[in-house]
Each structure stands twice: as structure tokens, then as C-alpha cells.
Design an enzyme around this catalytic site. Structure first.
Site: not given
Ligand code: PSU
Ligand code: MN
Length: 298
Positions: A20, A80, A101, A135-137, A154
């Protein structure tokens, strides 16, 4: 758009590792550490026999693999770009969109790249029952056919809820030669991973055996022992950083850069070399997996 080198490698079925761009931009690491991180990751991938493919949106084009001459562009001020923002960044012709990500695994999958290395993934935030911040991750891992290598999520997230969410959406979580879900700056969160693996070949075999062709795997590699921070000190640091963040009224995408800055100050800068070491280690592990996937495909 694929770089010529990445396109050739994908066509020949050679090992490629996507990365990324958010961690290398001003949103992830402060200068000059971001450049050092990028260099170390690229060198690690090449040394292991794979082609590095950094993802980014540059001048409105979604890119997988950058030219050497373009690397300085991702070290600067970024907007972002999560997966949902890709269309906006392209449609509006953003000069530099730094991929997270979720955006990176989407671009990698579309390019035919199935291994991706990062530092830490996004996840379920502490207090998500109030803020709804997930998170959309996590959904991207469930819906893109990519092995994501990280050192956990994180550090300041709710790691137990993050693991529960991954279970719900059907993402296998594998520990690289380790039984514990790592906590980014430290090797162990106290939460177990579902399964432990010892080799790239094993990960490649698991990837090949997925029940849904569109789904991914999460491979967690703990930070190397020599680089890990002190867990007991870190707990207080993380809570203080989150409290400062709330007091300053910082929300959304601005949370991570703010909190990482506070952690760096509170650890007297020791969080940064740790971050670089784990990113490089993940690149190395991802390269092992990419080489094994390439061999298995022949
Ligand atoms: N982990 C870090 N620093 C970061 C990120 C993760 O230590 O900057 C970035 C990654 O790009 C990750 C993104 O995909 O944050 C997740 O952001 P959000 O929580 O807004 O989904
Ligand atoms: Mn979020």
C-alpha cells in the site's frame, strides 16, 4: 494500470508482492522515516526474488507497480483512498491518492496479484459500539482473493473485536510461526490466532483450498524480537494517545496520523524504528508466500 515490470511478472506467473502507499505517505510515517521504510520493503521483496508492486492513484490513474522515478511522489502529502474512494480519486483525477489496505487489495486482485504486505491493517475501533468505526479493510479481506501479511492491526484498536469480525466475515487468520495475534509494536496481544503456519508453501496450499475463490487470507507475522517495544509501557501510551485524540476532537481518517504522532512522542521516537522493522519483516514474509504461490502455479 500495471507497471511494465509487474505486468510481465504477472503474465509469466512470477512472484509479485503488492504494497500500500498510505504507510509511506505523510499519513503513515513522518519524513525521512517513510522513505527508509519504502526502501527497506522494496529491497526485502527483491532480495527474496519477487517484484514489488506499490499501489497508488497518481494523476487520476489507479496504479499497481510504480517506476523508480515515481517513488518520491508517494512520500509526500496524500489524500487517503480506501476502496470506496478509488472511483472518486480516478473520476476527479486526484494527483496523489494514497491507497489503504482495502484499496490496495482491490487493485492487487484486479491486477492478478495475490500477495500483499502492509504494516498493520485497520480494524474495529475501541468504542465502536458508539462510533460505529470499523475499517473497510476487514470486508475487503473477505472479498478479495489476496493473502494479506501484517503485524496485526493498528495497535490502538479493539483487537478482540477485530478478530471476532474477521471470524464473522469468514477470513482465516494464520499466525506465521507464532500462536498469538500480534499487537503491532509487540509480538503478542494475548489473543490466540486460529491457526499457525510454518512456511510459504503451507500458506499457498491453504490459499488454493479456499471454499470461495473471491476470498482472502490474513497472515500475521509478529515484529522481530529485537525490535519489539515494551508491552506494559505501551498500554498507558495508547490510552493516553486516544484520550488526547478525543479531547482534540479528531475523528475519521485523521485519527491514525494523530494517534501515531502521539505514540511516537510518548515512546521517545522508539515506535518509528519498530514500525520500520515490522514493515520490512512483513515484506520478507510476503515474499516467501509469493514465491511459494508462483511455484505452486507452475
Ligand atoms: N496502520 C498503521 N498506520 C496506518 C494504517 C494502518 O499503523 O497509516 C493505514 C492503512 O493504510 C490501513 C488504514 O489500511 O490505515 C486503515 O484506515 P481506516 O481505519 O480509516 O480504515
Ligand atoms: Mn475508520
Amino acid at each position: 494500470m500495471l507497471s511494465p515490470e509487474v505486468e510481465a511478472a504477472v503474465t509469466r506467473g512470477e512472484a509479485v508482492v503488492a504494497m500500500e502507499s498510505t504507510i509511506f505517505s505523510n499519513l503513515g510515517l513522518p519524513s525521512p522515516h517513510n522513505e527508509a521504510a519504502l526502501t527497506r520493503c522494496i529491497v526485502a521483496v527483491r532480495a527474496g526474488g519477487a517484484v514489488p508492486a506499490v499501489t497508488a492513484v497518481l494523476d487520476g490513474v489507479a496504479r499497481v507497480g510504480l517506476l523508480e522515478s515515481e517513488y518520491p511522489r508517494i512520500l509526500g502529502v496524500a489524500r487517503k483512498v480506501a476502496e470506496r474512494d478509488l472511483a472518486v480519486a480516478v473520476g476527479q483525477g486526484w494527483e496523489f491518492g494514497a491507497t489503504t489496505v482495502s484499496a490496495s487489495v482491490a487493485l492487487a486482485a484486479a491486477a492478478g496479484v495475490h500477495v500483499f504486505a502492509t504494516g498493520g491493517i485497520g480494524g474495529v475501533h475501541r468504542g465502536s459500539e458508539i462510533t460505529g468505526d470499523i475499517s473497510a479493510d476487514l470486508d475487503a479481506l473477505a472479498h478479495q482473493p489476496v493473502v494479506t501479511v501484517c503485524a496485526g492491526a493498528k495497535a490502538f484498536l479493539d483487537l478482540a473485536k477485530t478478530l471476532e469480525y474477521l471470524e464473522t466475515v469468514g477470513v482465516p487468520v494464520l499466525g506465521w510461526r507464532h500462536d498469538w495475534f500480534p499487537a503491532f509494536y509487540t509480538r503478542t496481544s494475548g489473543l490466540r490466532v486460529a491457526h499457525r503456519v510454518e512456511s510459504g508453501a503451507e500458506v499457498a496450499a491453504i490459499f488454493a483450498a479456499r471454499s470461495r475463490a473471491s476470498s482472502g487470507l490474513l497472515l500475521t507475522a509478529p515484529i522481530p524480537e529485537a525490535d519489539e517495544l515494551d508491552a506494559s509501557e505501551l498500554d498507558g501510551v495508547l490510552q493516553q494517545a486516544l484520550d488526547d485524540c478525543a479531547a482534540a476532537g479528531v475523528t475519521g481518517a485523521a485519527v491514525t496520523p494523530f494517534v501515531l504522532g502521539r505514540i511516537s512522542v510518548a515512546t521517545a521516537g522508539r515506535s518509528i524504528p519498530a514500525n520500520l522493522a515490522l514493515a520490512e519483516n512483513n515484506a520478507r514474509v510476503a515474499t516467501d508466500v509469493a514465491v511459494a504461490l508462483s511455484r505452486a502455479g507452475r
